[in-house]
Design a protein around this motif. Sequence first.
Motif, PDB file in Angstrom:
ATOM      1  N   VAL A   1       0.836  -1.205   0.000  1.00  0.00           N
ATOM      2  CA  VAL A   1       0.000   0.000   0.000  1.00  0.00           C
ATOM      3  C   VAL A   1       0.869   1.252   0.000  1.00  0.00           C
ATOM      4  O   VAL A   1       0.494   2.284  -0.567  1.00  0.00           O
ATOM      5  CB  VAL A   1      -0.995  -0.006   1.181  1.00  0.00           C
ATOM      6  N   MET A   2       2.065   1.172   0.588  1.00  0.00           N
ATOM      7  CA  MET A   2       3.002   2.294   0.523  1.00  0.00           C
ATOM      8  C   MET A   2       3.506   2.487  -0.904  1.00  0.00           C
ATOM      9  O   MET A   2       3.649   3.618  -1.389  1.00  0.00           O
ATOM     10  CB  MET A   2       4.165   2.053   1.484  1.00  0.00           C
ATOM     11  N   ASP A   3       3.765   1.380  -1.605  1.00  0.00           N
ATOM     12  CA  ASP A   3       4.185   1.454  -2.998  1.00  0.00           C
ATOM     13  C   ASP A   3       3.073   2.060  -3.850  1.00  0.00           C
ATOM     14  O   ASP A   3       3.307   2.957  -4.672  1.00  0.00           O
ATOM     15  CB  ASP A   3       4.536   0.050  -3.492  1.00  0.00           C
ATOM     16  N   LEU A   4       1.843   1.600  -3.658  1.00  0.00           N
ATOM     17  CA  LEU A   4       0.708   2.140  -4.406  1.00  0.00           C
ATOM     18  C   LEU A   4       0.519   3.621  -4.104  1.00  0.00           C
ATOM     19  O   LEU A   4       0.252   4.423  -5.009  1.00  0.00           O
ATOM     20  CB  LEU A   4      -0.568   1.363  -4.050  1.00  0.00           C
ATOM     21  N   TYR A   5       0.648   4.004  -2.858  1.00  0.00           N
ATOM     22  CA  TYR A   5       0.483   5.389  -2.426  1.00  0.00           C
ATOM     23  C   TYR A   5       1.420   6.316  -3.197  1.00  0.00           C
ATOM     24  O   TYR A   5       1.051   7.425  -3.588  1.00  0.00           O
ATOM     25  CB  TYR A   5       0.774   5.455  -0.930  1.00  0.00           C
ATOM     26  N   ASN A   6       2.649   5.840  -3.434  1.00  0.00           N
ATOM     27  CA  ASN A   6       3.640   6.644  -4.151  1.00  0.00           C
ATOM     28  C   ASN A   6       3.393   6.698  -5.649  1.00  0.00           C
ATOM     29  O   ASN A   6       4.006   7.520  -6.346  1.00  0.00           O
ATOM     30  CB  ASN A   6       5.049   6.103  -3.886  1.00  0.00           C
TER      31      ASN A   6
END
Length: 262
Positions: free
Chosen positions: A223-228
Amino acid sequence: MTLPIRRSLMLAASATALALGGCVGSQPGPVASAVPAPAPASGDSGAGASLGPAGDFSTMYGEAKDGKFTVPAVKQADLQPAFRRARVAYSGKEAPGTVVIDPAAHYLYLVEQGGTAMRYGVGVGREGFAWSGDATINSKQEWPDWYPPKEMLDRRPELTKQMAQLQSGLGMAGGPSNPLGARAHYLYQGNKDTLYRIHGTNEPWTIGQSVSSGCIRMVNQDVMDLYNRTHIGSKVVVLGSAQPTPVKVAAAASPAPATTTR
Protein backbone atom coordinates in the motif's frame (compact mmCIF):
# COMPACT_ATOMS: atom_id res chain seq x y z
CA MET A 1 -11.17 -10.94 -24.54
CA THR A 2 -11.66 -7.86 -22.45
CA LEU A 3 -15.23 -6.96 -21.63
CA PRO A 4 -16.33 -3.29 -21.69
CA ILE A 5 -16.39 -1.65 -18.28
CA ARG A 6 -19.30 0.74 -17.75
CA ARG A 7 -20.89 0.88 -14.36
CA SER A 8 -22.00 3.33 -11.67
CA LEU A 9 -21.35 3.13 -7.98
CA MET A 10 -24.46 2.59 -5.89
CA LEU A 11 -24.33 3.39 -2.21
CA ALA A 12 -26.20 1.30 0.33
CA ALA A 13 -28.22 3.30 2.83
CA SER A 14 -28.13 0.68 5.54
CA ALA A 15 -25.56 1.38 8.24
CA THR A 16 -25.36 -2.33 9.00
CA ALA A 17 -23.46 -2.77 5.72
CA LEU A 18 -20.50 -0.88 7.15
CA ALA A 19 -17.35 -2.88 7.90
CA LEU A 20 -13.94 -1.77 9.14
CA GLY A 21 -13.62 0.95 6.52
CA GLY A 22 -17.34 1.23 5.86
CA CYS A 23 -17.66 -0.78 2.62
CA VAL A 24 -20.99 -0.59 0.85
CA GLY A 25 -22.27 -2.41 -2.21
CA SER A 26 -24.36 -2.85 -5.34
CA GLN A 27 -24.79 -5.52 -8.01
CA PRO A 28 -21.71 -7.14 -9.60
CA GLY A 29 -20.59 -6.11 -13.07
CA PRO A 30 -18.31 -7.32 -15.91
CA VAL A 31 -14.62 -8.07 -15.46
CA ALA A 32 -11.53 -7.04 -17.37
CA SER A 33 -8.79 -9.61 -17.87
CA ALA A 34 -5.05 -9.57 -17.52
CA VAL A 35 -2.62 -11.88 -19.32
CA PRO A 36 0.84 -13.11 -18.35
CA ALA A 37 3.65 -10.67 -19.10
CA PRO A 38 6.75 -11.85 -20.98
CA ALA A 39 10.00 -11.83 -19.05
CA PRO A 40 11.66 -8.40 -19.41
CA ALA A 41 14.65 -8.02 -21.68
CA SER A 42 18.06 -7.61 -20.11
CA GLY A 43 18.53 -4.05 -18.93
CA ASP A 44 14.80 -3.25 -19.02
CA SER A 45 14.36 -0.83 -16.13
CA GLY A 46 10.55 -1.12 -16.21
CA ALA A 47 10.18 -4.45 -14.42
CA GLY A 48 13.36 -5.52 -12.67
CA ALA A 49 14.60 -9.02 -11.84
CA SER A 50 12.48 -12.15 -11.99
CA LEU A 51 10.42 -12.81 -8.88
CA GLY A 52 11.34 -15.84 -6.82
CA PRO A 53 14.72 -15.55 -5.04
CA ALA A 54 14.54 -14.66 -1.38
CA GLY A 55 16.54 -11.49 -2.04
CA ASP A 56 13.80 -10.10 -4.23
CA PHE A 57 11.18 -10.82 -1.59
CA SER A 58 13.32 -9.17 1.07
CA THR A 59 13.73 -6.07 -1.09
CA MET A 60 10.00 -5.66 -1.55
CA TYR A 61 8.78 -6.87 1.84
CA GLY A 62 11.63 -6.28 4.25
CA GLU A 63 11.48 -4.08 7.34
CA ALA A 64 11.05 -0.42 6.45
CA LYS A 65 11.57 2.75 8.47
CA ASP A 66 8.72 5.15 7.79
CA GLY A 67 8.81 8.38 9.74
CA LYS A 68 8.52 7.66 13.44
CA PHE A 69 7.24 4.13 12.81
CA THR A 70 8.80 0.89 11.60
CA VAL A 71 6.95 -1.39 9.20
CA PRO A 72 7.77 -5.00 10.15
CA ALA A 73 9.14 -7.36 7.52
CA VAL A 74 6.62 -9.75 5.98
CA LYS A 75 7.31 -13.45 6.46
CA GLN A 76 7.34 -15.39 3.20
CA ALA A 77 5.00 -17.95 4.74
CA ASP A 78 2.43 -15.19 5.37
CA LEU A 79 2.18 -14.02 1.74
CA GLN A 80 1.55 -16.58 -0.99
CA PRO A 81 3.66 -16.18 -4.16
CA ALA A 82 0.52 -15.59 -6.26
CA PHE A 83 -0.28 -12.45 -4.25
CA ARG A 84 3.15 -10.83 -4.25
CA ARG A 85 3.68 -7.58 -6.12
CA ALA A 86 4.41 -8.10 -9.82
CA ARG A 87 4.23 -6.36 -13.16
CA VAL A 88 1.95 -8.11 -15.65
CA ALA A 89 0.68 -7.47 -19.16
CA TYR A 90 -2.79 -5.94 -18.99
CA SER A 91 -5.50 -6.18 -21.62
CA GLY A 92 -8.05 -3.77 -20.12
CA LYS A 93 -9.08 -0.50 -21.76
CA GLU A 94 -8.57 1.72 -18.72
CA ALA A 95 -6.24 4.70 -19.03
CA PRO A 96 -2.80 4.59 -17.41
CA GLY A 97 -3.02 5.64 -13.79
CA THR A 98 -6.36 3.89 -13.24
CA VAL A 99 -6.67 1.56 -10.24
CA VAL A 100 -8.66 -1.57 -11.09
CA ILE A 101 -9.80 -3.84 -8.25
CA ASP A 102 -10.96 -7.40 -8.87
CA PRO A 103 -12.42 -8.58 -5.54
CA ALA A 104 -13.17 -12.08 -6.84
CA ALA A 105 -9.54 -12.75 -7.77
CA HIS A 106 -8.15 -10.73 -4.83
CA TYR A 107 -6.07 -8.49 -7.07
CA LEU A 108 -5.58 -4.76 -7.47
CA TYR A 109 -4.07 -3.47 -10.72
CA LEU A 110 -2.50 -0.07 -11.31
CA VAL A 111 -2.63 0.40 -15.08
CA GLU A 112 0.60 1.59 -16.69
CA GLN A 113 1.69 2.82 -20.12
CA GLY A 114 2.47 0.25 -22.78
CA GLY A 115 -0.01 -2.49 -21.93
CA THR A 116 1.23 -3.41 -18.47
CA ALA A 117 -0.06 -3.04 -14.93
CA MET A 118 1.41 -3.29 -11.48
CA ARG A 119 -0.49 -6.06 -9.74
CA TYR A 120 -0.91 -6.41 -5.98
CA GLY A 121 -2.61 -9.09 -3.93
CA VAL A 122 -5.40 -7.82 -1.70
CA GLY A 123 -7.79 -8.99 0.97
CA VAL A 124 -11.41 -7.97 0.60
CA GLY A 125 -14.39 -7.69 2.87
CA ARG A 126 -17.47 -9.77 2.29
CA GLU A 127 -19.15 -6.63 1.00
CA GLY A 128 -16.43 -6.40 -1.63
CA PHE A 129 -18.26 -9.00 -3.71
CA ALA A 130 -21.57 -7.16 -3.44
CA TRP A 131 -20.80 -3.97 -5.33
CA SER A 132 -18.96 -2.64 -8.34
CA GLY A 133 -18.45 0.82 -9.69
CA ASP A 134 -16.27 3.81 -10.45
CA ALA A 135 -14.84 6.19 -7.88
CA THR A 136 -11.91 8.57 -7.45
CA ILE A 137 -9.20 8.87 -4.84
CA ASN A 138 -10.34 11.98 -2.98
CA SER A 139 -7.61 11.98 -0.34
CA LYS A 140 -4.68 9.91 0.91
CA GLN A 141 -3.26 9.66 4.40
CA GLU A 142 -0.08 8.29 5.93
CA TRP A 143 -0.61 6.29 9.13
CA PRO A 144 -4.30 7.23 9.25
CA ASP A 145 -6.44 7.28 12.36
CA TRP A 146 -9.26 4.72 12.43
CA TYR A 147 -12.81 5.71 13.39
CA PRO A 148 -14.91 2.53 13.47
CA PRO A 149 -18.62 3.12 12.86
CA LYS A 150 -20.95 3.01 15.85
CA GLU A 151 -22.57 -0.14 14.47
CA MET A 152 -19.24 -1.96 14.65
CA LEU A 153 -18.63 -0.84 18.21
CA ASP A 154 -22.14 -2.03 19.11
CA ARG A 155 -21.38 -5.43 17.61
CA ARG A 156 -17.91 -5.62 19.11
CA PRO A 157 -17.95 -3.65 22.38
CA GLU A 158 -14.50 -4.98 23.30
CA LEU A 159 -13.05 -2.61 20.69
CA THR A 160 -14.06 0.36 22.81
CA LYS A 161 -11.17 -0.41 25.17
CA GLN A 162 -8.75 0.28 22.32
CA MET A 163 -10.32 3.61 21.39
CA ALA A 164 -9.43 7.14 22.52
CA GLN A 165 -10.98 10.54 21.98
CA LEU A 166 -9.25 11.91 18.87
CA GLN A 167 -9.77 15.12 16.90
CA SER A 168 -12.61 13.64 14.86
CA GLY A 169 -14.22 11.52 17.56
CA LEU A 170 -13.74 8.15 19.18
CA GLY A 171 -11.05 6.24 17.36
CA MET A 172 -7.60 4.68 17.28
CA ALA A 173 -4.56 6.79 16.50
CA GLY A 174 -2.48 5.84 13.48
CA GLY A 175 0.42 3.45 14.01
CA PRO A 176 1.63 -0.11 13.48
CA SER A 177 -1.25 -1.61 15.51
CA ASN A 178 -3.93 0.38 13.68
CA PRO A 179 -6.15 -1.78 11.39
CA LEU A 180 -5.78 0.75 8.54
CA GLY A 181 -2.04 0.17 8.41
CA ALA A 182 0.55 2.52 6.97
CA ARG A 183 -1.53 4.22 4.28
CA ALA A 184 -5.16 4.79 3.32
CA HIS A 185 -6.80 5.95 0.09
CA TYR A 186 -10.31 7.41 0.51
CA LEU A 187 -12.69 6.77 -2.37
CA TYR A 188 -15.39 9.23 -3.40
CA GLN A 189 -18.01 9.48 -6.13
CA GLY A 190 -18.35 13.14 -6.91
CA ASN A 191 -18.51 14.91 -3.56
CA LYS A 192 -19.85 11.90 -1.70
CA ASP A 193 -17.72 9.57 0.40
CA THR A 194 -18.35 5.98 -0.69
CA LEU A 195 -17.13 4.78 2.74
CA TYR A 196 -14.83 2.50 0.76
CA ARG A 197 -11.08 2.46 1.44
CA ILE A 198 -7.87 1.00 0.09
CA HIS A 199 -5.63 0.61 3.12
CA GLY A 200 -2.78 -1.29 4.68
CA THR A 201 -2.97 -4.15 7.13
CA ASN A 202 -0.87 -5.58 9.93
CA GLU A 203 -2.26 -9.03 9.08
CA PRO A 204 -0.46 -10.02 5.85
CA TRP A 205 -1.77 -13.58 6.03
CA THR A 206 -5.26 -12.26 5.16
CA ILE A 207 -4.14 -11.21 1.68
CA GLY A 208 -5.93 -13.38 -0.88
CA GLN A 209 -8.88 -13.93 1.45
CA SER A 210 -12.40 -12.56 1.77
CA VAL A 211 -12.14 -11.46 5.37
CA SER A 212 -15.11 -10.69 7.60
CA SER A 213 -14.49 -6.95 7.87
CA GLY A 214 -12.59 -4.32 5.98
CA CYS A 215 -12.51 -2.75 2.55
CA ILE A 216 -9.55 -3.41 0.24
CA ARG A 217 -6.55 -4.29 2.40
CA MET A 218 -2.97 -4.60 1.22
CA VAL A 219 0.33 -5.57 2.79
CA ASN A 220 1.78 -2.36 4.24
CA GLN A 221 4.78 -2.42 1.90
CA ASP A 222 2.40 -2.75 -1.07
CA VAL A 223 0.00 0.00 0.00
CA MET A 224 3.00 2.29 0.52
CA ASP A 225 4.18 1.45 -3.00
CA LEU A 226 0.71 2.14 -4.41
CA TYR A 227 0.48 5.39 -2.43
CA ASN A 228 3.64 6.64 -4.15
CA ARG A 229 2.28 5.79 -7.59
CA THR A 230 -1.25 7.24 -7.34
CA HIS A 231 -2.52 10.81 -7.25
CA ILE A 232 -5.49 12.68 -5.85
CA GLY A 233 -8.19 12.32 -8.49
CA SER A 234 -6.97 8.93 -9.76
CA LYS A 235 -9.85 6.83 -11.07
CA VAL A 236 -10.71 3.58 -9.28
CA VAL A 237 -12.75 0.86 -10.98
CA VAL A 238 -14.15 -1.91 -8.78
CA LEU A 239 -15.10 -4.96 -10.82
CA GLY A 240 -17.82 -7.51 -10.23
CA SER A 241 -17.55 -11.09 -9.06
CA ALA A 242 -17.08 -13.04 -12.33
CA GLN A 243 -13.81 -14.95 -12.51
CA PRO A 244 -11.05 -13.30 -14.62
CA THR A 245 -8.55 -14.95 -16.92
CA PRO A 246 -5.78 -16.42 -14.70
CA VAL A 247 -2.61 -14.37 -14.47
CA LYS A 248 0.82 -15.82 -13.80
CA VAL A 249 3.51 -13.85 -12.03
CA ALA A 250 6.21 -12.96 -14.52
CA ALA A 251 8.45 -10.32 -13.01
CA ALA A 252 9.03 -8.40 -9.81
CA ALA A 253 7.99 -4.78 -9.53
CA SER A 254 10.55 -2.04 -9.85
CA PRO A 255 11.13 0.12 -6.78
CA ALA A 256 8.49 2.75 -6.02
CA PRO A 257 9.29 6.32 -7.09
CA ALA A 258 10.73 8.54 -4.38
CA THR A 259 8.08 11.26 -4.70
CA THR A 260 4.34 11.45 -5.28
CA THR A 261 1.68 14.04 -6.00
CA ARG A 262 -0.82 14.20 -3.15
